[in-house]
Scaffold this motif. Structure first.
Motif, PDB file in Angstrom:
ATOM      1  N   ASP B  30      61.931 -19.010   8.371  1.00 48.78           N
ATOM      2  CA  ASP B  30      61.031 -17.912   8.041  1.00 48.78           C
ATOM      3  C   ASP B  30      60.830 -17.922   6.543  1.00 48.78           C
ATOM      4  OD1 ASP B  30      60.102 -16.613  10.241  1.00 48.78           O
ATOM      5  OD2 ASP B  30      61.709 -15.140  10.319  1.00 48.78           O
ATOM      6  N   ASN B  31      59.600 -18.060   6.117  1.00 45.62           N
ATOM      7  CA  ASN B  31      59.321 -18.067   4.687  1.00 45.62           C
ATOM      8  C   ASN B  31      58.499 -16.848   4.318  1.00 45.62           C
ATOM      9  OD1 ASN B  31      60.410 -20.724   3.856  1.00 45.62           O
ATOM     10  ND2 ASN B  31      58.919 -21.463   5.357  1.00 45.62           N
ATOM     11  N   PRO B  32      58.579 -16.428   3.065  1.00 40.61           N
ATOM     12  CA  PRO B  32      57.677 -15.367   2.626  1.00 40.61           C
ATOM     13  C   PRO B  32      56.236 -15.814   2.812  1.00 40.61           C
ATOM     14  CG  PRO B  32      59.345 -15.829   0.946  1.00 40.61           C
ATOM     15  CD  PRO B  32      59.448 -16.913   1.969  1.00 40.61           C
ATOM     16  N   LYS B  33      55.354 -14.860   3.025  1.00 40.95           N
ATOM     17  CA  LYS B  33      53.951 -15.202   3.258  1.00 40.95           C
ATOM     18  C   LYS B  33      53.090 -14.841   2.059  1.00 40.95           C
ATOM     19  CE  LYS B  33      53.838 -15.286   8.254  1.00 40.95           C
ATOM     20  NZ  LYS B  33      55.197 -14.812   8.546  1.00 40.95           N
ATOM     21  N   ILE B  34      52.015 -15.596   1.910  1.00 40.89           N
ATOM     22  CA  ILE B  34      51.092 -15.401   0.802  1.00 40.89           C
ATOM     23  C   ILE B  34      49.839 -14.721   1.316  1.00 40.89           C
ATOM     24  CG2 ILE B  34      49.732 -16.531  -0.988  1.00 40.89           C
ATOM     25  CD1 ILE B  34      51.771 -18.938  -0.645  1.00 40.89           C
ATOM     26  N   VAL B  35      49.545 -13.549   0.763  1.00 42.44           N
ATOM     27  CA  VAL B  35      48.310 -12.842   1.068  1.00 42.44           C
ATOM     28  C   VAL B  35      47.334 -13.085  -0.079  1.00 42.44           C
ATOM     29  CG1 VAL B  35      47.267 -10.539   1.265  1.00 42.44           C
ATOM     30  CG2 VAL B  35      49.378 -11.073   2.508  1.00 42.44           C
ATOM     31  N   VAL B  36      46.100 -13.415   0.273  1.00 45.70           N
ATOM     32  CA  VAL B  36      45.062 -13.593  -0.745  1.00 45.70           C
ATOM     33  C   VAL B  36      43.947 -12.597  -0.463  1.00 45.70           C
ATOM     34  CG1 VAL B  36      45.543 -15.986  -1.307  1.00 45.70           C
ATOM     35  CG2 VAL B  36      44.080 -15.483   0.654  1.00 45.70           C
ATOM     36  N   GLY B  37      43.432 -11.971  -1.519  1.00 44.84           N
ATOM     37  CA  GLY B  37      42.393 -10.965  -1.331  1.00 44.84           C
ATOM     38  C   GLY B  37      41.590 -10.770  -2.597  1.00 44.84           C
ATOM     39  N   SER B  38      40.584  -9.917  -2.505  1.00 45.77           N
ATOM     40  CA  SER B  38      39.672  -9.734  -3.643  1.00 45.77           C
ATOM     41  C   SER B  38      39.237  -8.289  -3.787  1.00 45.77           C
ATOM     42  CB  SER B  38      38.381 -10.539  -3.455  1.00 45.77           C
ATOM     43  OG  SER B  38      38.640 -11.862  -3.115  1.00 45.77           O
ATOM     44  N   VAL B  39      39.144  -7.853  -5.042  1.00 47.05           N
ATOM     45  CA  VAL B  39      38.371  -6.652  -5.354  1.00 47.05           C
ATOM     46  C   VAL B  39      36.960  -7.146  -5.640  1.00 47.05           C
ATOM     47  CG1 VAL B  39      38.084  -4.667  -6.853  1.00 47.05           C
ATOM     48  CG2 VAL B  39      40.390  -5.499  -6.313  1.00 47.05           C
ATOM     49  N   VAL B  40      36.014  -6.747  -4.753  1.00 42.21           N
ATOM     50  CA  VAL B  40      34.655  -7.293  -4.785  1.00 42.21           C
ATOM     51  C   VAL B  40      33.702  -6.235  -5.328  1.00 42.21           C
ATOM     52  CG1 VAL B  40      32.804  -8.329  -3.433  1.00 42.21           C
ATOM     53  CG2 VAL B  40      35.196  -8.641  -2.727  1.00 42.21           C
ATOM     54  N   ARG B  41      32.985  -6.578  -6.388  1.00 39.59           N
ATOM     55  CA  ARG B  41      32.011  -5.651  -6.957  1.00 39.59           C
ATOM     56  C   ARG B  41      30.588  -6.133  -6.716  1.00 39.59           C
ATOM     57  NH1 ARG B  41      33.421  -1.755 -11.186  1.00 39.59           N
ATOM     58  NH2 ARG B  41      35.696  -1.562 -11.185  1.00 39.59           N
ATOM     59  N   HIS B  42      29.685  -5.172  -6.571  1.00 39.70           N
ATOM     60  CA  HIS B  42      28.256  -5.469  -6.478  1.00 39.70           C
ATOM     61  C   HIS B  42      27.508  -4.309  -7.112  1.00 39.70           C
ATOM     62  CE1 HIS B  42      24.526  -7.160  -5.024  1.00 39.70           C
ATOM     63  NE2 HIS B  42      24.199  -5.988  -4.513  1.00 39.70           N
ATOM     64  N   GLU B  43      26.833  -4.601  -8.211  1.00 43.46           N
ATOM     65  CA  GLU B  43      26.067  -3.579  -8.936  1.00 43.46           C
ATOM     66  C   GLU B  43      26.886  -2.316  -9.184  1.00 43.46           C
ATOM     67  OE1 GLU B  43      22.483  -3.226  -6.612  1.00 43.46           O
ATOM     68  OE2 GLU B  43      21.718  -5.160  -7.304  1.00 43.46           O
ATOM     69  N   GLY B  44      28.105  -2.520  -9.647  1.00 48.61           N
ATOM     70  CA  GLY B  44      28.932  -1.391 -10.046  1.00 48.61           C
ATOM     71  C   GLY B  44      29.685  -0.717  -8.908  1.00 48.61           C
ATOM     72  N   ARG B  45      29.396  -1.142  -7.668  1.00 47.73           N
ATOM     73  CA  ARG B  45      30.106  -0.558  -6.537  1.00 47.73           C
ATOM     74  C   ARG B  45      31.127  -1.544  -5.969  1.00 47.73           C
ATOM     75  NH1 ARG B  45      25.885   1.911  -2.506  1.00 47.73           N
ATOM     76  NH2 ARG B  45      24.778  -0.041  -2.956  1.00 47.73           N
TER      77      ARG B  45
END
Lengths: 187, 187
Positions: B30-45
């Motif tokens: 059992d190994n630690p898991k890697i989560v990948v993600g993003s804060v996604v912006r579009h025209e200030g939102r």
């Protein structure tokens, strides 16, 4: 006892093939692995370990290894330095994040200092030494990412050192900002 | 076919207990898991997804998920946004590295922008929306690290944005600085 025997196929609720045990149906998810390590400085010199194990036995590397379950990356980097170099580290900050997709690795490399001048070869090292930067055996470094980390550490030493954000102080993802605990399976 | 049955014990060449199959001896590390993600912006939102799956069904999150084998973290972050929000991302840079040792996760969170205004709920989302920063439903965010990432993204937006080093341009750990290829099992 039978030998382990796995067949690669896609589980019903999944989109990629996984290794499934032929005798009991256990799904052995292969996940990318996290390597944690440190560029360790002491009085201007850099700690390197000569590898006693394959791959790259006899070549020099920074103390690094696989993160264990329920371990923070900083704790893992300290543990690896203890195991490979009998060194007690003061972690300063995250230096670099590398990925080596060919072997499904993500590497988190820290800047660190020795808490005491003691170090010695652990079971996975033939030798451990402090090198003046100009004396580092560049032709005998074990892996590309060791080159990268040493280069980035030199850049950081000049003060042009970018750092990433990490967990807010005192937070380990166990509670929401309003103080409520999160359930066990949540992040 | 038998049911999977594992016993926790320490292999001869190891220092920690591992799950070992009772019928064939397979060691399920059992190994630690890697989560990948993003804060996604579009025209200030900011793009958020309302979760269609447990844990935290109905709560809002950034597009994120587990890194796959042989995938770079950036590719993984783009894939997750495509799957969860039908969104095509332009990744700008690594924003933050979080660890949640309780559930053995390391999270790599990127800053990103939409390449086009198109987005829609994928199979793991009930809804996908762009929120003005002031309108983000803070009481309905899924995980602590979603709060952290949004906070750090706001800090980054002000220009006080630290960044970590990552792979040198064009390098994926397949060759040494002298150009020689590294062997398959090396990092």
């Amino acid at each position: 006892m039978a030998e382990p025997s796995f067949t690669l196929r896609t589980p019903d609720d999944d989109s990629l093939p996984r290794k499934i045990c032929d005798s009991c149906g256990f799904v052995a998810y292969d996940n990318p692995k996290i390597v944690v390590g440190s560029v360790v400085r002491h009085e201007g010199r850099i700690l390197l370990c000569r590898r006693a194990i394959e791959p790259r036995r006899g070549f020099w590397t920074i103390p690094a290894g696989y993160l264990e379950l329920n371990e923070t990356p900083e704790d893992g980097a300290r543990r690896e330095a203890k195991e490979e170099a009998e060194a007690e580290l003061e972690i300063e900050r995250l230096l670099a994040v590398y990925s080596v997709p060919r072997i499904s690795q993500v590497q988190l490399i820290y800047r660190a200092r020795l808490r005491s001048p003691h170090f010695a070869a652990g079971p996975e090292s033939l030798d451990v030494r402090l090198f003046d930067p100009a004396e580092i055996p560049l032709e005998e470094l074990a892996f590309p990412s060791v080159h990268w980390a040493l280069g980035h550490d030199f850049e950081a030493e000049t003060g042009a050192a970018p750092v990433p954000f990490s967990n807010p102080p005192g937070e380990s993802g166990n509670r929401m900002p309003n103080g409520r605990p999160v359930a066990h399976e949540e992040s």
